[in-house]
Design an enzyme around this catalytic site. Structure first.
Site, short mmCIF file in Angstrom:
data_model
loop_
_atom_site.label_atom_id
_atom_site.label_comp_id
_atom_site.label_asym_id
_atom_site.label_seq_id
_atom_site.Cartn_x
_atom_site.Cartn_y
_atom_site.Cartn_z
CB CYS A 185 -4.02 -2.40 6.98
SG CYS A 185 -2.88 -3.57 6.22
CG PHE A 222 -15.69 -3.81 8.13
CD1 PHE A 222 -15.41 -5.03 7.55
CD2 PHE A 222 -14.67 -3.07 8.69
CE1 PHE A 222 -14.13 -5.51 7.53
CE2 PHE A 222 -13.38 -3.55 8.66
CZ PHE A 222 -13.11 -4.76 8.08
CD GLU A 237 -2.28 -9.19 9.38
OE1 GLU A 237 -2.28 -9.54 10.57
OE2 GLU A 237 -1.60 -8.26 8.95
CG LEU A 296 -4.02 -10.25 1.89
CD1 LEU A 296 -3.77 -10.20 3.37
CD2 LEU A 296 -3.06 -11.23 1.26
CE LYS A 306 -8.15 -9.65 10.59
NZ LYS A 306 -8.80 -9.35 9.34
CB THR A 335 -0.89 -0.02 1.26
OG1 THR A 335 -1.62 -1.25 1.26
CG2 THR A 335 -1.86 1.16 1.28
#
Ligand code: NAD
Length: 434
Positions: A259, A248, A154, A152, A319, A120
């Site tokens: 990220c 989300f 994680e 993607l 997470k 990124t």
């Protein structure tokens, strides 16, 4: 196809392994000698469901590991750059590793190659990589620089890479984009071809949008607490609207990981640097930080003073399904609890190895019940599936006080009350006074 993937982290390793699985010859390159040494022995340095099997299947034939960038560049037609782009001091993306790889490619390039930015990177990075190669490479060798941002997640990286919702390829020349698209053809997914800068922006705009969604619902959850509404019922009601959707939308401790926080900060920085200071995004970050402080307040309110209290911590990774601790809520919450005088007993299904190196004043335990032993409260920080299977009778027998502070709204308050636990969630209708 012959592919080099430079940077063997969560993105690079998963990308390299999956490209090999699709039948390509792949060399994964990294500057970290220890990591490459372990990979050569078949040891996988990160936890990612399904990854180990794919590496095992392809290691002896199509997938190799190396620290030699020049050799990998010369023997490949496609060079993917997947190195880290962490946050710099002012929130900007630190692009030094991408530049170092571009320089390495310039020095090694011997015939036409396609260089693909998967990291990124700030908008305009494609031009920077192009200039580095023009300035430092041979004059008679042509190349294309393409942007192919990675989406993607994680914890489901292999599945996301093999079944993407879309692949974005940004290129100056359509022929280069089409060649990169060939790699993804077996995945039968929508492939969107754009210009380079738009592709770079799609990645940042997507991550910042998702982060905004989380901070937005966290603010609604905080008001739910104040007015006595239940955020779970609210989000359920909202999510039937297809314009809103239900993904989300989990209120709680907010976003973490390598990220979202850094990408939102980088976009804020890019806005300032390009005469468009964002109004929304700085507050997305502010709300996210607030959620962590709010959780500590909830714990204090639940147990009284933290001094001398024992707290059982369930979950440390940012997470579930990952061992990644980068920007995890645990990194700010645990030190705050310790500073308040609490003793912590922690358990995480896979992040304990990494956690031991980070948290020095924490007792690490073998399972959730051991972590809850003698606890004045149990705090849920990561919504691992394992915590859904808790035997609450067994838990009741080991804790000192039956208090549960649920940072992820994993449990139903009514059910917890029936099981004899005092339950505190995030936005479940509990007034917090500061
Ligand atoms: P990571 O930190 O897990 O891995 C990066 C790897 O690059 C490390 O192994 C490091 O040793 C290596 N590296 C650094 N400099 C190098 C160099 N000069 N030459 C060779 N190797 C070098 O990072 P990551 O999480 O895989 O992220 C990589 C990029 O992908 C970042 O830009 C990130 O924002 C982006 N991204 C990450 C995710 C994610 O979920 N982690 C998802 C999408 C995009």
């Amino acid at each position: 196809m012959k592919i080099a993937v430079v940077g063997t982290g969560y993105v690079g390793l998963v990308t390299g392994a999956c490209f090999a699985e699709l039948g390509n010859m792949v060399t994964c390159v990294d500057v970290d000698r220890e990591k490459i040494g372990r990979l050569k022995k078949g040891q996988v340095p990160i936890f990612e469901p399904g990854l180990e099997e794919i590496i095992r299947r392809n290691r002896r034939n199509r997938l190799s590991f190396s620290t030699d960038l020049s050799k990998a560049v010369q023997s490949s037609d496609f060079i993917f750059i997947a190195v880290s782009t962490p946050a710099g001091k002012s929130g900007e993306a630190d692009i030094s590793s991408v530049k170092a790889v571009a320089l390495g490619i310039a020095k090694a390039i011997n015939k036409y190659k396609i260089i693909i930015n998967k990291s990124t990177v700030p908008i305009g990075m494609g031009d920077i990589v192009t200039q580095i190669i023009i300035k430092n490479g041979p004059k008679d060798v042509s190349f294309d620089v393409v942007s192919n941002p990675e989406f993607l997640r994680e914890g489901s990286a292999v599945a996301d890479l093999l079944r993407p919702e879309r692949v974005v390829i940004g290129a100056t020349r359509r022929t280069a984009a089409q060649k990169v698209a060939e790699i993804y053809k077996p995945l039968h997914c929508p492939i969107l071809i754009t210009d380079v800068k738009s592709a770079e922006m799609i990645k940042y705009a997507s991550n910042a949008f998702l982060a905004t969604k989380i901070s937005y619902i966290n603010e609604i959850a905080n008001l739910c607490d104040q007015v006595g509404a239940d955020i779970l019922q609210v989000t359920r009601g909202m999510s039937y609207d297809s314009r809103i959707g239900g993904q989300f939308f989990n209120s709680g401790l907010g976003f973490g990981g390598s990220c979202f926080p850094k990408d939102v900060a980088a976009l804020v920085h890019m806005g300032k640097a390009n005469r468009y200071p964002f109004r929304i995004l700085p507050n997305v970050l502010a709300v996210n930080e607030y959620q962590r402080r709010l959780f500590v307040q909830k714990v204090k309110k639940a147990v009284g003073s933290l001094r001398g209290k024992t707290l059982g911590i369930w979950g440390l990774s940012f997470k579930p399904n990952t061992d990644d601790l980068r920007d995890a809520p645990s990194l700010t919450i645990l030190p705050a609890l310790i500073a308040g005088g609490a003793k912590l007993r922690a358990y995480d299904p896979v992040a304990m190895g990494k956690a031991r190196k980070v948290f020095k004043k924490v007792s690490f335990c073998k399972n959730p019940y051991e972590a809850a032993q003698g606890a004045d409260a149990v705090l849920l920080l990561t919504d691992w599936n394992e915590f859904k299977q808790i035997d609450f009778q067994k838990l009741k027998a080991v804790v000192r006080q039956t208090i549960l502070v649920d940072g992820r709204n994993m449990y139903e308050s009514q059910e917890m009350a029936e099981k004899g636990f005092e339950y505190h969630g995030m936005g479940r209708g509990e007034v917090i006074q500061f």
